[in-house]
Design an enzyme around this catalytic site. Structure first.
Site, PDB file in Angstrom:
ATOM      1  N   HIS A   9       0.829  -1.211   0.000  1.00 17.47           N
ATOM      2  CA  HIS A   9       0.000   0.000   0.000  1.00 17.47           C
ATOM      3  C   HIS A   9       0.862   1.258   0.000  1.00 17.47           C
ATOM      4  CE1 HIS A   9       0.975   0.969   4.176  1.00 17.47           C
ATOM      5  NE2 HIS A   9       0.858  -0.336   4.426  1.00 17.47           N
ATOM      6  N   ASN A  15       3.376   5.743   8.558  1.00 16.29           N
ATOM      7  CA  ASN A  15       4.604   5.320   7.876  1.00 16.29           C
ATOM      8  C   ASN A  15       5.630   6.451   7.930  1.00 16.29           C
ATOM      9  OD1 ASN A  15       2.744   3.688   5.283  1.00 16.29           O
ATOM     10  ND2 ASN A  15       3.898   2.672   6.890  1.00 16.29           N
ATOM     11  N   GLU A  83      -2.364  -6.887   7.608  1.00 15.70           N
ATOM     12  CA  GLU A  83      -1.010  -6.799   8.155  1.00 15.70           C
ATOM     13  C   GLU A  83      -0.873  -7.645   9.413  1.00 15.70           C
ATOM     14  OE1 GLU A  83       2.014  -6.763   7.976  1.00 15.70           O
ATOM     15  OE2 GLU A  83       2.654  -4.676   7.746  1.00 15.70           O
ATOM     16  N   ARG A  84       0.360  -7.937   9.743  1.00 12.64           N
ATOM     17  CA  ARG A  84       0.695  -8.640  10.982  1.00 12.64           C
ATOM     18  C   ARG A  84       0.045  -7.902  12.161  1.00 12.64           C
ATOM     19  NH1 ARG A  84       5.492 -11.502  12.258  1.00 12.64           N
ATOM     20  NH2 ARG A  84       6.451 -10.696  10.363  1.00 12.64           N
TER      21      ARG A  84
END
Length: 193
Positions: A9, A15, A83-84
């Site tokens: 993504h 981020n 996601e994890r």
């Protein structure tokens, strides 16, 4: 055999700040939307027939931008591509984790094995759901999940130490009829780049 290109993504504000997102549902920022458009441009001549995604908004929006640019139907969502789960580490920065004596994950995070098992199952389901189409598939997912699949499909050869999975990067895999995954192409950028 199915060819699936996994795309990370686009960028989010977390981020940019170096915060662990995991399952926290953070949207794309403007840079992330531009990265999604750039990924779509890179994929334009690949003959893709479908787009899929993790249901988290950052992946879903990236996938929708790609689907629109490629003239494909809305992405189908797969829970196994999320996601994890980083547990108590979600929301922390790398500095926070180092201060706690952990490099990347909290003690209650999903293991690589759990991530790999659910991600491969999702890719197998994605391939089965699209068995009627002719052409490769784009699937938008998340950095840690993609990293785990790259390691699995390359027998640990990739990613190399010091490499990350950049936002908007594309990684092609082959899923054979027995459900085995192999790496066809890999895009990585050194951390210091």
């Amino acid at each position: 055999m199915t060819v699936i290109t996994l795309v990370r993504h686009g960028q989010t504000d977390w981020n940019m700040l170096g915060r662990v997102q995991g399952r926290t549902d953070i949207p794309l920022n403007d840079t992330g939307r531009e990265q999604a458009r750039e990924a779509a441009a890179a994929l334009r001549d690949g003959g893709y027939a479908a787009v899929a995604a993790s249901p988290l908004v950052r992946a879903h929006e990236t996938a929708q931008i790609i689907a629109d640019a490629l003239g494909l139907p809305a992405p189908r969502l797969y829970d196994g591509l999320v996601e994890r789960d980083y547990g108590t580490a979600e929301g922390l920065t790398s500095e926070d984790l180092w201060a706690r004596g952990r490099q990347a994950m909290g003690p209650d995070a999903e293991t690589d094995e759990i991530v790999a098992t659910r991600a491969v199952a999702a890719l197998r389901q994605l391939a089965a759901d699209h068995a009627h189409i002719d052409g490769p598939i784009v699937a938008v997912a998340h950095g840690s999940l993609i990293r785990v699949l790259i390691a699995l499909a390359s027998d640990g050869e990739f990613p190399r130490p010091g490499e990350r999975v950049p936002n908007g990067s594309q990684h092609a895999f082959r899923l054979d009829d027995e459900g085995r995954l192999s790496l066809l192409s890999y895009s990585a950028v050194p951390i210091d780049a």
